[in-house]
Enzyme design. Structure first.
Site, PDB file in Angstrom:
ATOM      1  CG  ASP A  73      -2.171   0.857   0.859  1.00  0.00           C
ATOM      2  OD1 ASP A  73      -2.983   0.397   0.041  1.00  0.00           O
ATOM      3  OD2 ASP A  73      -2.283   1.986   1.354  1.00  0.00           O
ATOM      4  N   GLY A 150       1.997   6.575 -12.367  1.00  0.00           N
ATOM      5  CA  GLY A 150       1.363   7.428 -11.357  1.00  0.00           C
ATOM      6  C   GLY A 150       2.018   8.802 -11.244  1.00  0.00           C
ATOM      7  CE1 TYR A 151      -0.794  11.880  -7.764  1.00  0.00           C
ATOM      8  CE2 TYR A 151      -0.491   9.760  -6.695  1.00  0.00           C
ATOM      9  CZ  TYR A 151      -1.298  10.828  -7.033  1.00  0.00           C
ATOM     10  OH  TYR A 151      -2.617  10.833  -6.649  1.00  0.00           O
ATOM     11  CE  LYS A 170       9.254   4.422  -8.642  1.00  0.00           C
ATOM     12  NZ  LYS A 170       7.897   4.192  -9.150  1.00  0.00           N
TER      13      LYS A 170
HETATM   14  P1  IMP Z   1      -2.744   1.977  -3.512  1.00  0.00           P
HETATM   15  O1  IMP Z   1      -1.492   1.548  -2.831  1.00  0.00           O
HETATM   16  O2  IMP Z   1      -3.324   0.903  -4.350  1.00  0.00           O
HETATM   17  O3  IMP Z   1      -3.728   2.578  -2.551  1.00  0.00           O
HETATM   18  O4  IMP Z   1      -2.397   3.100  -4.562  1.00  0.00           O
HETATM   19  C1  IMP Z   1      -1.272   3.855  -4.451  1.00  0.00           C
HETATM   20  C2  IMP Z   1      -1.271   4.959  -5.502  1.00  0.00           C
HETATM   21  O5  IMP Z   1      -0.194   5.824  -5.141  1.00  0.00           O
HETATM   22  C3  IMP Z   1      -0.955   4.476  -6.904  1.00  0.00           C
HETATM   23  O6  IMP Z   1      -2.121   4.208  -7.645  1.00  0.00           O
HETATM   24  C4  IMP Z   1      -0.218   5.678  -7.475  1.00  0.00           C
HETATM   25  O7  IMP Z   1      -1.131   6.663  -7.841  1.00  0.00           O
HETATM   26  C5  IMP Z   1       0.534   6.184  -6.268  1.00  0.00           C
HETATM   27  N1  IMP Z   1       1.873   5.586  -6.181  1.00  0.00           N
HETATM   28  C6  IMP Z   1       2.293   4.635  -5.316  1.00  0.00           C
HETATM   29  N2  IMP Z   1       3.564   4.314  -5.532  1.00  0.00           N
HETATM   30  C7  IMP Z   1       3.941   5.054  -6.585  1.00  0.00           C
HETATM   31  C8  IMP Z   1       5.161   5.129  -7.299  1.00  0.00           C
HETATM   32  O8  IMP Z   1       6.156   4.427  -7.044  1.00  0.00           O
HETATM   33  N3  IMP Z   1       5.175   6.015  -8.305  1.00  0.00           N
HETATM   34  C9  IMP Z   1       4.103   6.797  -8.637  1.00  0.00           C
HETATM   35  N4  IMP Z   1       2.941   6.747  -8.024  1.00  0.00           N
HETATM   36  C10 IMP Z   1       2.861   5.875  -6.983  1.00  0.00           C
END
Ligand code: IMP
Length: 191
Positions: A73, A150-151, A170
């Site tokens: 998460d 993502g970000y 990364k």
């Molecule tokens: P979850 O863990 O499924 O709740 O979602 C985490 C969200 O955070 C992802 O969908 C991305 O939008 C963002 N995120 C998490 N880790 C990364 C990363 O390594 N790079 C870019 N975005 C991230």
């Protein structure tokens, strides 16, 4: 956990996120582990911290599947926005996207932000464990780089965004890498 025919330990990673899976597979491959993706999913708690979300998900999936699992998460915590989007990162990315996050940040001088990843680990019938990794950076003024997900294009780490760095670089410094390092340190002591 099982060993495969090449004597590598197999780790089941429950996630529907192909990008997270790719990164975790690549990071753990360099350490001699094979990662198997399981896309069955699990309920995501709404909490301010990622640890209880990962712990709950790992326990739920381990019980449901009857096997030892990991989950991830993660989220982006922007200091000027009091940690937003944090646990809502997936929702905000899907519904606002990087451009609107940059717009919200337009007039902010404090660009500091933290990426956080929590690896949840659970064996069936046992208590879940969590391993947290963070990396500090700055929110860029525009999207840069086509790598990652993502970000990544708006997260500036030492002058380059994670989008510009690409997976290999990364994965040496990311929040996910740091969480996995802690998990493996624990795992090595167990085995
Ligand atoms: P979850 O863990 O499924 O709740 O979602 C985490 C969200 O955070 C992802 O969908 C991305 O939008 C963002 N995120 C998490 N880790 C990364 C990363 O390594 N790079 C870019 N975005 C991230």
């Amino acid at each position: 956990m099982h060993k495969n025919e090449k004597n590598a330990l197999e780790i089941v990673f429950v996630t529907g996120n192909e990008d997270k899976f790719r990164e975790v597979r690549e990071i753990l491959a360099t350490m001699g582990y094979e990662v198997i993706q399981n896309t069955n999913g699990y309920p995501e708690l709404q909490e301010e911290d990622l640890e209880p979300i990962a712990a709950y998900g790992a326990r739920w999936a381990a019980e449901k599947l009857g096997m030892t699992v990991i989950v991830d998460d993660s989220g982006l915590f922007i200091n000027a926005l009091n940690g937003f989007p944090g646990p809502y990162s997936a929702f905000v990315e899907k519904n606002l996207g990087n451009k609107r996050v940059l717009k919200i940040m337009e007039d902010e001088n404090d660009r500091s932000a933290v990426f956080k990843s929590v690896i949840g680990y659970c064996e069936p019938g046992a208590e879940p464990l969590t391993f947290t990794g963070t990396v500090e950076g700055k929110i860029a003024f525009e999207e840069r780089g086509a790598g990652g997900f993502g970000y990544d294009p708006i997260f500036d780490y030492d002058g380059m965004t994670f989008g510009e760095l690409g997976d290999v670089e990364k994965n040496k410094v990311s929040h996910r890498r740091r969480a996995l390092d802690k998990f493996l340190e624990w795992l090595d002591n167990e085995n």
